[in-house]
Design a protein around this motif. Structure first.
Motif, PDB file in Angstrom:
ATOM      1  N   VAL A   1      -9.195 -36.056  10.742  1.00  0.00           N
ATOM      2  CA  VAL A   1      -8.154 -35.088  11.070  1.00  0.00           C
ATOM      3  C   VAL A   1      -8.866 -33.748  11.219  1.00  0.00           C
ATOM      4  CG1 VAL A   1      -6.106 -33.877  10.229  1.00  0.00           C
ATOM      5  CG2 VAL A   1      -6.363 -36.336   9.798  1.00  0.00           C
ATOM      6  N   ILE A   2      -8.693 -33.096  12.350  1.00  0.00           N
ATOM      7  CA  ILE A   2      -9.323 -31.805  12.600  1.00  0.00           C
ATOM      8  C   ILE A   2      -8.263 -30.723  12.803  1.00  0.00           C
ATOM      9  CG2 ILE A   2     -10.725 -30.472  14.237  1.00  0.00           C
ATOM     10  CD1 ILE A   2     -12.362 -32.308  12.404  1.00  0.00           C
ATOM     11  N   SER A   3      -7.305 -31.020  13.659  1.00  0.00           N
ATOM     12  CA  SER A   3      -6.250 -30.050  13.946  1.00  0.00           C
ATOM     13  C   SER A   3      -5.183 -30.073  12.854  1.00  0.00           C
ATOM     14  CB  SER A   3      -5.600 -30.360  15.300  1.00  0.00           C
ATOM     15  OG  SER A   3      -4.529 -29.470  15.550  1.00  0.00           O
ATOM     16  N   MET A   4      -4.685 -28.895  12.506  1.00  0.00           N
ATOM     17  CA  MET A   4      -3.554 -28.780  11.588  1.00  0.00           C
ATOM     18  C   MET A   4      -2.244 -28.574  12.351  1.00  0.00           C
ATOM     19  SD  MET A   4      -4.076 -29.093   8.209  1.00  0.00           S
ATOM     20  CE  MET A   4      -4.818 -30.658   8.688  1.00  0.00           C
ATOM     21  N   ASP A   5      -2.295 -28.755  13.668  1.00  0.00           N
ATOM     22  CA  ASP A   5      -1.087 -28.727  14.491  1.00  0.00           C
ATOM     23  C   ASP A   5      -0.490 -30.130  14.460  1.00  0.00           C
ATOM     24  OD1 ASP A   5       0.863 -28.712  16.449  1.00  0.00           O
ATOM     25  OD2 ASP A   5      -0.367 -27.690  17.955  1.00  0.00           O
ATOM     26  N   GLU A   6       0.608 -30.298  13.738  1.00  0.00           N
ATOM     27  CA  GLU A   6       1.172 -31.625  13.518  1.00  0.00           C
ATOM     28  C   GLU A   6       1.573 -32.328  14.809  1.00  0.00           C
ATOM     29  OE1 GLU A   6       4.863 -31.588  11.346  1.00  0.00           O
ATOM     30  OE2 GLU A   6       5.419 -29.628  12.136  1.00  0.00           O
ATOM     31  N   ARG A   7       1.724 -31.579  15.905  1.00  0.00           N
ATOM     32  CA  ARG A   7       2.111 -32.185  17.182  1.00  0.00           C
ATOM     33  C   ARG A   7       0.974 -32.994  17.794  1.00  0.00           C
ATOM     34  NH1 ARG A   7       3.746 -26.771  20.128  1.00  0.00           N
ATOM     35  NH2 ARG A   7       1.730 -26.288  19.135  1.00  0.00           N
ATOM     36  N   VAL A   8      -0.269 -32.687  17.440  1.00  0.00           N
ATOM     37  CA  VAL A   8      -1.416 -33.365  18.046  1.00  0.00           C
ATOM     38  C   VAL A   8      -2.322 -33.987  16.996  1.00  0.00           C
ATOM     39  CG1 VAL A   8      -1.401 -31.878  20.082  1.00  0.00           C
ATOM     40  CG2 VAL A   8      -2.801 -31.234  18.098  1.00  0.00           C
ATOM     41  N   SER A   9      -1.835 -34.079  15.777  1.00  0.00           N
ATOM     42  CA  SER A   9      -2.664 -34.571  14.691  1.00  0.00           C
ATOM     43  C   SER A   9      -1.851 -35.523  13.818  1.00  0.00           C
ATOM     44  CB  SER A   9      -3.196 -33.376  13.878  1.00  0.00           C
ATOM     45  OG  SER A   9      -4.187 -33.779  12.965  1.00  0.00           O
ATOM     46  N   HIS A  10      -2.345 -35.777  12.618  1.00  0.00           N
ATOM     47  CA  HIS A  10      -1.616 -36.623  11.682  1.00  0.00           C
ATOM     48  C   HIS A  10      -0.645 -35.747  10.907  1.00  0.00           C
ATOM     49  CE1 HIS A  10      -1.337 -38.982   7.758  1.00  0.00           C
ATOM     50  NE2 HIS A  10      -0.751 -39.736   8.668  1.00  0.00           N
ATOM     51  N   LYS A  11       0.637 -35.913  11.166  1.00  0.00           N
ATOM     52  CA  LYS A  11       1.666 -35.022  10.643  1.00  0.00           C
ATOM     53  C   LYS A  11       1.589 -34.863   9.133  1.00  0.00           C
ATOM     54  CE  LYS A  11       6.697 -34.589  10.248  1.00  0.00           C
ATOM     55  NZ  LYS A  11       8.006 -35.134  10.669  1.00  0.00           N
ATOM     56  N   TRP A  12       1.440 -35.969   8.396  1.00  0.00           N
ATOM     57  CA  TRP A  12       1.518 -35.904   6.939  1.00  0.00           C
ATOM     58  C   TRP A  12       0.288 -35.243   6.331  1.00  0.00           C
ATOM     59  CZ3 TRP A  12       6.154 -36.061   5.396  1.00  0.00           C
ATOM     60  CH2 TRP A  12       7.094 -36.820   6.099  1.00  0.00           C
ATOM     61  N   SER A  13      -0.863 -35.396   6.968  1.00  0.00           N
ATOM     62  CA  SER A  13      -2.049 -34.671   6.493  1.00  0.00           C
ATOM     63  C   SER A  13      -1.829 -33.171   6.625  1.00  0.00           C
ATOM     64  CB  SER A  13      -3.287 -35.090   7.296  1.00  0.00           C
ATOM     65  OG  SER A  13      -3.635 -36.426   7.031  1.00  0.00           O
ATOM     66  N   CYS A  14      -1.276 -32.761   7.759  1.00  0.00           N
ATOM     67  CA  CYS A  14      -0.999 -31.338   7.980  1.00  0.00           C
ATOM     68  C   CYS A  14       0.006 -30.821   6.954  1.00  0.00           C
ATOM     69  CB  CYS A  14      -0.454 -31.112   9.390  1.00  0.00           C
ATOM     70  SG  CYS A  14      -1.551 -31.647  10.724  1.00  0.00           S
ATOM     71  N   LEU A  15       1.086 -31.556   6.759  1.00  0.00           N
ATOM     72  CA  LEU A  15       2.150 -31.136   5.851  1.00  0.00           C
ATOM     73  C   LEU A  15       1.658 -31.084   4.406  1.00  0.00           C
ATOM     74  CD1 LEU A  15       5.164 -30.425   5.567  1.00  0.00           C
ATOM     75  CD2 LEU A  15       5.620 -32.866   5.270  1.00  0.00           C
ATOM     76  N   ASN A  16       0.916 -32.106   4.000  1.00  0.00           N
ATOM     77  CA  ASN A  16       0.447 -32.169   2.613  1.00  0.00           C
ATOM     78  C   ASN A  16      -0.617 -31.112   2.311  1.00  0.00           C
ATOM     79  OD1 ASN A  16       2.132 -34.316   1.922  1.00  0.00           O
ATOM     80  ND2 ASN A  16       0.648 -35.836   2.619  1.00  0.00           N
ATOM     81  N   PHE A  17      -1.404 -30.763   3.317  1.00  0.00           N
ATOM     82  CA  PHE A  17      -2.467 -29.777   3.092  1.00  0.00           C
ATOM     83  C   PHE A  17      -1.930 -28.348   3.164  1.00  0.00           C
ATOM     84  CE2 PHE A  17      -6.073 -27.103   4.448  1.00  0.00           C
ATOM     85  CZ  PHE A  17      -6.984 -27.413   3.452  1.00  0.00           C
ATOM     86  N   LEU A  18      -1.120 -28.060   4.176  1.00  0.00           N
ATOM     87  CA  LEU A  18      -0.640 -26.696   4.386  1.00  0.00           C
ATOM     88  C   LEU A  18       0.672 -26.401   3.668  1.00  0.00           C
ATOM     89  CD1 LEU A  18      -1.363 -26.123   8.194  1.00  0.00           C
ATOM     90  CD2 LEU A  18      -2.751 -25.430   6.238  1.00  0.00           C
ATOM     91  N   GLY A  19       1.455 -27.428   3.379  1.00  0.00           N
ATOM     92  CA  GLY A  19       2.776 -27.225   2.799  1.00  0.00           C
ATOM     93  C   GLY A  19       3.827 -27.045   3.883  1.00  0.00           C
ATOM     94  N   GLU A  20       5.071 -27.148   3.504  1.00  0.00           N
ATOM     95  CA  GLU A  20       6.160 -27.092   4.473  1.00  0.00           C
ATOM     96  C   GLU A  20       6.203 -25.769   5.217  1.00  0.00           C
ATOM     97  OE1 GLU A  20       9.966 -28.276   3.080  1.00  0.00           O
ATOM     98  OE2 GLU A  20       9.235 -30.081   2.073  1.00  0.00           O
ATOM     99  N   ALA A  21       5.959 -24.680   4.541  1.00  0.00           N
ATOM    100  CA  ALA A  21       5.946 -23.376   5.210  1.00  0.00           C
ATOM    101  C   ALA A  21       4.676 -23.203   6.031  1.00  0.00           C
ATOM    102  CB  ALA A  21       6.075 -22.253   4.185  1.00  0.00           C
ATOM    103  N   GLY A  22       3.573 -23.729   5.511  1.00  0.00           N
ATOM    104  CA  GLY A  22       2.281 -23.541   6.171  1.00  0.00           C
ATOM    105  C   GLY A  22       2.188 -24.141   7.556  1.00  0.00           C
ATOM    106  N   VAL A  23       2.853 -25.281   7.778  1.00  0.00           N
ATOM    107  CA  VAL A  23       2.737 -25.925   9.095  1.00  0.00           C
ATOM    108  C   VAL A  23       3.435 -25.111  10.169  1.00  0.00           C
ATOM    109  CG1 VAL A  23       2.441 -28.264   8.199  1.00  0.00           C
ATOM    110  CG2 VAL A  23       4.755 -27.386   8.630  1.00  0.00           C
ATOM    111  N   HIS A  24       4.225 -24.122   9.788  1.00  0.00           N
ATOM    112  CA  HIS A  24       4.904 -23.259  10.751  1.00  0.00           C
ATOM    113  C   HIS A  24       4.256 -21.873  10.832  1.00  0.00           C
ATOM    114  CE1 HIS A  24       7.984 -26.310  11.082  1.00  0.00           C
ATOM    115  NE2 HIS A  24       8.185 -26.272   9.775  1.00  0.00           N
ATOM    116  N   ASP A  25       3.166 -21.706  10.093  1.00  0.00           N
ATOM    117  CA  ASP A  25       2.433 -20.436  10.095  1.00  0.00           C
ATOM    118  C   ASP A  25       1.272 -20.563  11.090  1.00  0.00           C
ATOM    119  OD1 ASP A  25       0.629 -18.342   9.570  1.00  0.00           O
ATOM    120  OD2 ASP A  25       1.207 -18.233   7.465  1.00  0.00           O
ATOM    121  N   LYS A  26       1.406 -19.932  12.251  1.00  0.00           N
ATOM    122  CA  LYS A  26       0.411 -20.095  13.317  1.00  0.00           C
ATOM    123  C   LYS A  26      -0.983 -19.674  12.872  1.00  0.00           C
ATOM    124  CE  LYS A  26       3.636 -19.632  17.197  1.00  0.00           C
ATOM    125  NZ  LYS A  26       4.008 -18.844  18.412  1.00  0.00           N
TER     126      LYS A  26
END
Length: 485
Positions: free
Chosen positions: A178-203
């Motif tokens: 997993v490289i990208s933290m953009d859940e649209r082009v990556s693994h959604k749950w890795s992004c969510l678990n790493f950044l948190g619910e607010a973090g995935v919407h923080d550009k």
């Protein structure tokens, strides 16, 4: 060899279970089985577990080889930052590693649970432990790599791009990362678990931890990326390939192995169709790595785009510091800390001493520091603050000590591109460099004079040397460094 033993064990076990082999042959088979098992077991001299946190919630399982090669790898399992898949993405690699003499350490890190600093801190602590124990464990502290799988690949790439020099790997191995933290082009749950619910919407946060955006020229360690084209969980084009592209575009050493099939999560599992080929590819990449001699003199090349290697493709391999390494040989360890567009002046548009490369250069603890700054300072918009040039240069010299500091005058500006002024270089900057050199007893390499006849070895801008010019600069500096004429 290990794969051969594994297949031999399977074959012999089946033979003994199902055949009517005569007793003498069965006795022979038993002996072979025991020898094969002993050969595999003998690769690991010690296995033990260390706590990485005081509460024991993060641990490192250590596998030390019987015959150490000096190399070590810190393993980081995947699991989407929700679980740890530390079997085939962790412990299963230990036999192969130890057989090659590689000390291997599997980090059972804490899951983020809303705090991404937990897994990052655990892996950084693993690196401190390994390097602090290097002598006791037969490890070269400058040959410690990281190997991560899936979300563990993301964590490994974070350590490779964000962590401080002392806990940054010397090389990186990423399995279907997993490289990208953009859940649209990556693994959604890795992004969510790493950044948190607010973090995935923080550009800004998504960009910061999408590690292809964090690759730095010369500073991000060499990488080997392994993935399958049919990975449906972590799309390789928007993850593994993006990291490779960022590395290659920066001129950093990187290899990419994409196997036709395998989907996601094959790790070191022998069921992976290309398992043996993958191990051969990974082994060849590791074998090809040039490891610095721990006793080599450390040479830090500090400077602007001319040191960085602007305009030279794969400057990490063909810029002047790389050419200097080739000339000086294994008795020296030369690292490039050049950053394009930077000034000595702290009031300049882009001060070098504000850069991460400067912090890395200090953490490198060089024996010799080659400082080549001043070209960008000659621009009118920067030289208006020229009265501070001497003070800022002295600050750099003092910070670099006790290293032997060598000042290089700027090469000639054969053209006034970007408002760079050769007149200011000759009449203002070089005299200050010589004053500071006299005050502190420093060696000066007069590149402005020694390179004056090499205008044919420049890019069209008349400011930057081409590949031949980089080689010529390296030759001049090597001659001065070695006391040759």
């Amino acid at each position: 060899m290990l794969s051969l033993y594994r297949h031999l064990l399977i074959f012999i076990t089946l033979l003994m279970k199902h055949s009517t082999t005569p007793s003498r042959l069965r006795h022979f088979v038993t002996v072979v089985l025991l020898l094969a098992a002993a050969s595999i077991q003998a690769q690991t001299a010690r296995k033990f577990t260390l706590d990485l946190t005081s509460d024991g919630k993060a641990q490192m399982v250590c596998f030390l080889p019987q015959v150490p090669s000096g190399r070590a790898i810190v393993g980081v399992p995947g699991g989407g930052y929700s679980v740890l898949s530390n079997g085939y993405e962790g412990y299963m690699a230990s036999d192969w590693m130890n057989q090659r003499g590689i000390a291997y350490f599997v980090v059972n890190y804490r899951l983020p649970e809303g705090d991404r600093t937990k897994p990052i801190g655990d892996v950084e602590q693993a690196f401190r432990t390994v390097r602090d124990s290097a002598q006791a464990w037969g490890i070269n502290p400058h040959d410690v790599g990281i190997m991560g799988f899936s979300a563990g690949g993301h964590l490994s790439s974070v350590i490779s791009t964000h962590s401080a020099f002392d806990v940054r790997p010397d090389f990186t191995i990423l399995f279907y990362p997993v490289i990208s933290m953009d859940e649209r082009v990556s693994h959604k749950w890795s992004c969510l678990n790493f950044l948190g619910e607010a973090g995935v919407h923080d550009k800004d946060l998504v960009r910061e931890f999408s590690t292809d955006k964090a690759v730095r020229r010369h500073l991000t360690p060499p990488a080997c990326i392994i993935t399958a084209s049919d990975d449906r969980l972590v799309p390789p084009v928007t993850n593994a390939v993006r990291y490779y592209s960022a590395m290659r575009n920066s001129g950093n050493d990187c290899a990419l192995y994409v196997y036709p099939t395998g989907d996601h999560g094959f790790g070191f599992g022998p069921w992976f169709k290309y398992h043996d080929q993958m191990l051969a590819d990974l082994g060849a990449w590791l074998d090809a790595r040039q490891v610095p001699n721990p006793k080599a003199l450390r040479v830090a090349c500090i400077g602007n785009s001319i040191t960085d290697g602007f305009g030279i493709d794969m400057a990490s391999a063909y810029g002047y510091p790389a050419e200097l390494q080739k000339i000086l040989g294994e008795g020296y360890w030369v690292k490039n800390f050049g950053v394009s567009g930077r000034t000595m002046l702290m009031q300049g548009d882009y001060p070098y001493m504000n850069e991460r490369a400067w912090r890395d250069a200090l953490d490198f603890k060089p024996d010799i520091a080659i400082v080549k700054l001043g070209t960008n300072d000659s621009k009118p918009e920067n030289w208006q603050y020229g009265s501070a040039f001497k003070k800022d240069l002295e600050q750099m010299v003092q910070a670099l000590r006790p290293a032997k500091v060598i000042l290089c005058t700027p090469i000639p500006a054969f053209k006034p591109t970007w408002n760079i002024s050769d007149s200011v270089i000759v009449n203002a900057i070089i005299p200050v460099q010589r004053d500071v050199a006299r005050k502190y007893g420093l060696q000066v390499i007069d590149l402005h004079t020694l390179y004056a006849d090499d205008g044919d070895k420049m890019l069209a801008d008349g400011i930057h040397p081409d590949g031949k010019g980089a080689r010529r600069m390296a030759e001049i500096i090597a001659e001065a460094l070695l006391g040759r004429k």
